[in-house]
Design an enzyme around this catalytic site. Structure first.
Site, short mmCIF file in Angstrom:
data_model
loop_
_atom_site.label_atom_id
_atom_site.label_comp_id
_atom_site.label_asym_id
_atom_site.label_seq_id
_atom_site.Cartn_x
_atom_site.Cartn_y
_atom_site.Cartn_z
N ASN A 7 -3.36 15.21 14.03
CA ASN A 7 -4.78 15.42 13.78
C ASN A 7 -5.29 16.48 14.77
O ASN A 7 -5.22 16.29 15.98
CB ASN A 7 -5.53 14.09 13.98
CG ASN A 7 -7.01 14.22 13.72
OD1 ASN A 7 -7.64 15.16 14.18
ND2 ASN A 7 -7.58 13.28 13.01
N HIS A 10 -9.63 17.77 17.51
CA HIS A 10 -10.14 18.00 18.86
C HIS A 10 -9.78 19.37 19.40
O HIS A 10 -10.35 19.81 20.40
CB HIS A 10 -9.73 16.86 19.80
CG HIS A 10 -10.43 15.60 19.40
ND1 HIS A 10 -11.80 15.52 19.33
CD2 HIS A 10 -9.97 14.40 18.99
CE1 HIS A 10 -12.14 14.31 18.91
NE2 HIS A 10 -11.05 13.61 18.70
N HIS A 52 -10.43 16.04 9.80
CA HIS A 52 -11.59 15.30 9.30
C HIS A 52 -12.74 16.28 9.16
O HIS A 52 -13.26 16.78 10.16
CB HIS A 52 -11.94 14.18 10.29
CG HIS A 52 -13.04 13.27 9.82
ND1 HIS A 52 -13.45 12.19 10.55
CD2 HIS A 52 -13.81 13.28 8.70
CE1 HIS A 52 -14.42 11.56 9.89
NE2 HIS A 52 -14.66 12.22 8.77
N ARG A 54 -16.12 16.44 8.79
CA ARG A 54 -17.25 15.51 8.90
C ARG A 54 -18.50 16.11 8.29
O ARG A 54 -18.67 17.33 8.25
CB ARG A 54 -17.52 15.20 10.38
CG ARG A 54 -16.41 14.46 11.08
CD ARG A 54 -16.86 14.06 12.47
NE ARG A 54 -17.93 13.09 12.37
CZ ARG A 54 -17.77 11.78 12.58
NH1 ARG A 54 -16.60 11.30 12.95
NH2 ARG A 54 -18.79 10.96 12.45
N ARG A 58 -19.04 18.71 13.05
CA ARG A 58 -19.06 18.82 14.51
C ARG A 58 -17.80 19.46 15.08
O ARG A 58 -17.81 19.99 16.17
CB ARG A 58 -19.33 17.48 15.17
CG ARG A 58 -18.17 16.52 15.11
CD ARG A 58 -18.45 15.28 15.89
NE ARG A 58 -19.56 14.53 15.32
CZ ARG A 58 -19.72 13.21 15.46
NH1 ARG A 58 -18.85 12.53 16.17
NH2 ARG A 58 -20.72 12.58 14.91
N GLU A 79 -9.21 13.95 5.91
CA GLU A 79 -10.00 12.73 6.11
C GLU A 79 -11.41 13.02 5.64
O GLU A 79 -11.99 14.05 6.02
CB GLU A 79 -10.03 12.35 7.58
CG GLU A 79 -8.71 11.88 8.11
CD GLU A 79 -8.80 11.55 9.60
OE1 GLU A 79 -9.90 11.61 10.18
OE2 GLU A 79 -7.76 11.24 10.18
N THR A 110 -14.44 7.98 14.61
CA THR A 110 -14.47 6.97 13.54
C THR A 110 -14.27 5.60 14.17
O THR A 110 -13.18 5.29 14.64
CB THR A 110 -13.37 7.27 12.51
OG1 THR A 110 -13.47 8.65 12.16
CG2 THR A 110 -13.54 6.44 11.27
N GLU A 160 -4.35 3.30 5.61
CA GLU A 160 -4.09 3.63 7.01
C GLU A 160 -4.74 2.54 7.83
O GLU A 160 -5.96 2.35 7.77
CB GLU A 160 -4.65 5.01 7.37
CG GLU A 160 -4.43 5.33 8.85
CD GLU A 160 -4.69 6.80 9.19
OE1 GLU A 160 -4.44 7.68 8.34
OE2 GLU A 160 -5.16 7.04 10.32
N HIS A 200 -5.46 6.06 15.07
CA HIS A 200 -6.63 5.98 15.94
C HIS A 200 -6.26 5.35 17.28
O HIS A 200 -5.87 4.20 17.35
CB HIS A 200 -7.80 5.21 15.33
CG HIS A 200 -9.10 5.59 15.96
ND1 HIS A 200 -9.95 6.55 15.44
CD2 HIS A 200 -9.66 5.19 17.12
CE1 HIS A 200 -10.98 6.70 16.24
NE2 HIS A 200 -10.82 5.89 17.28
N1 PXP Z 1 -6.72 8.44 11.61
C1 PXP Z 1 -8.03 8.45 11.25
C2 PXP Z 1 -8.40 7.96 9.88
C3 PXP Z 1 -9.03 8.92 12.13
O1 PXP Z 1 -10.32 8.93 11.75
C4 PXP Z 1 -8.63 9.41 13.39
C5 PXP Z 1 -9.65 9.93 14.33
O2 PXP Z 1 -10.27 11.04 13.83
C6 PXP Z 1 -7.26 9.41 13.70
C7 PXP Z 1 -6.34 8.90 12.80
C8 PXP Z 1 -6.74 9.97 14.98
O3 PXP Z 1 -7.21 9.25 16.06
P1 PXP Z 1 -6.92 9.78 17.54
O4 PXP Z 1 -7.61 11.10 17.65
O5 PXP Z 1 -7.52 8.72 18.39
O6 PXP Z 1 -5.45 9.91 17.67
#
Ligand code: PXP
Length: 247
Positions: A7, A10, A52, A54, A58, A79, A110, A160, A200
């Site tokens: 993901n 960030h 994601h 959003r 953001r 996402e 999330t 998930e 997550h």
């Molecule tokens: N899976 C989903 C559905 C999420 O919303 C997120 C966070 O955006 C993640 C995985 C990844 O989470 P993390 O950034 O904490 O690894």
């Protein structure tokens, strides 16, 4: 083998911190580029790239998603909130996967799973639209039996499991209970014919236990990989700047 979806949200968070006003610009000073991050992740073995988009934009922007669609060689996992606008966007984009997540504009990330039971008709409509378009839908849910049961009933091929509560409880006595909820959820989902992803809050410490969950297809991991990359790359970044200051 458990697959890894990286993901990259960030990476875009860091870019937006400086270049929010430069929407649409890319290359040159506009850094870091999440697409470049995705290509490095793929070269290092990522099995897919997750973003994601959003509602408040953001971090990831629409333009990032279209560029990823063009550039990545693995699979794109979008996402998205369960809204008509995002459903229409996904049908245009045609990612390999969508992960339907709850979205609350105020939250930092999330924070809880999708309430499939409370939003049955909306979720069903979204899953059916994705199934008809050949896009594999995954529902991001907490590991509760009714949510898992209904996810299978609505025809989603994947869930998930939200590992956030487990990750938050990692250093507390509640950890064992949260892990057991995830384990039972994996078993129930597999028996119901669902493929099981999780994500997550997974990091370089808790992965040793998370990876022992049964029937895992893929883990989606973002924050800890982007954070680790800051440290594994910090020395080189400073060396390169110092060298350019004093050629
Ligand atoms: N899976 C989903 C559905 C999420 O919303 C997120 C966070 O955006 C993640 C995985 C990844 O989470 P993390 O950034 O904490 O690894």
């Amino acid at each position: 083998m458990i697959l890894l979806g990286v993901n990259i949200d960030h990476c875009a968070t860091v870019r937006q911190a400086r270049y929010r006003a430069a929407a649409g610009a890319e290359g040159g000073a506009v850094e870091p580029d999440p697409v470049a991050f995705a290509l490095l992740a793929e070269r290092a073995g990522a099995d897919g790239i997750t973003v994601h988009l959003r509602e408040d934009r953001r971090h990831i922007q629409e333009r990032d998603v279209w560029r990823l669609r063009e550039r990545i060689a693995t699979r794109l996992n979008l996402e998205m909130a369960c809204t008509p606008a995002m459903t229409a966007f996904a049908l245009q984009l045609k990612p390999e996967y969508v992960c339907i997540v709850p979205e609350n504009r105020q939250e930092v990330t999330t924070e809880g799973g999708l309430d499939v039971v409370g939003n049955r008709d909306r979720v069903r409509a979204c899953v059916e639209a994705m199934n008809a378009a050949g896009i594999k839908a995954s529902l991001f849910i907490d590991p509760g039996a009714p949510q898992i049961e209904l996810s299978a009933e609505l025809g989603a091929p994947f869930i998930e499991l939200h590992t956030g509560a487990y990750a938050n409880a990692y250093y507390s006595p509640a950890r064992a209970g949260e892990f057991e909820r995830l384990r039972a959820g994996c078993v129930q989902a597999q028996a119901a014919g669902l493929a099981v992803n999780a994500g997550h809050g997974i990091n370089y410490v808790n992965i040793a236990e998370v990876r022992t969950l049964p029937h895992l297809h893929e883990l989606n991991i973002g924050h800890s990989i982007v954070s680790r990359a800051l440290f594994t790359g910090a020395g080189e970044a400073v060396r390169e700047m110092k060298a350019q200051m004093n050629p």
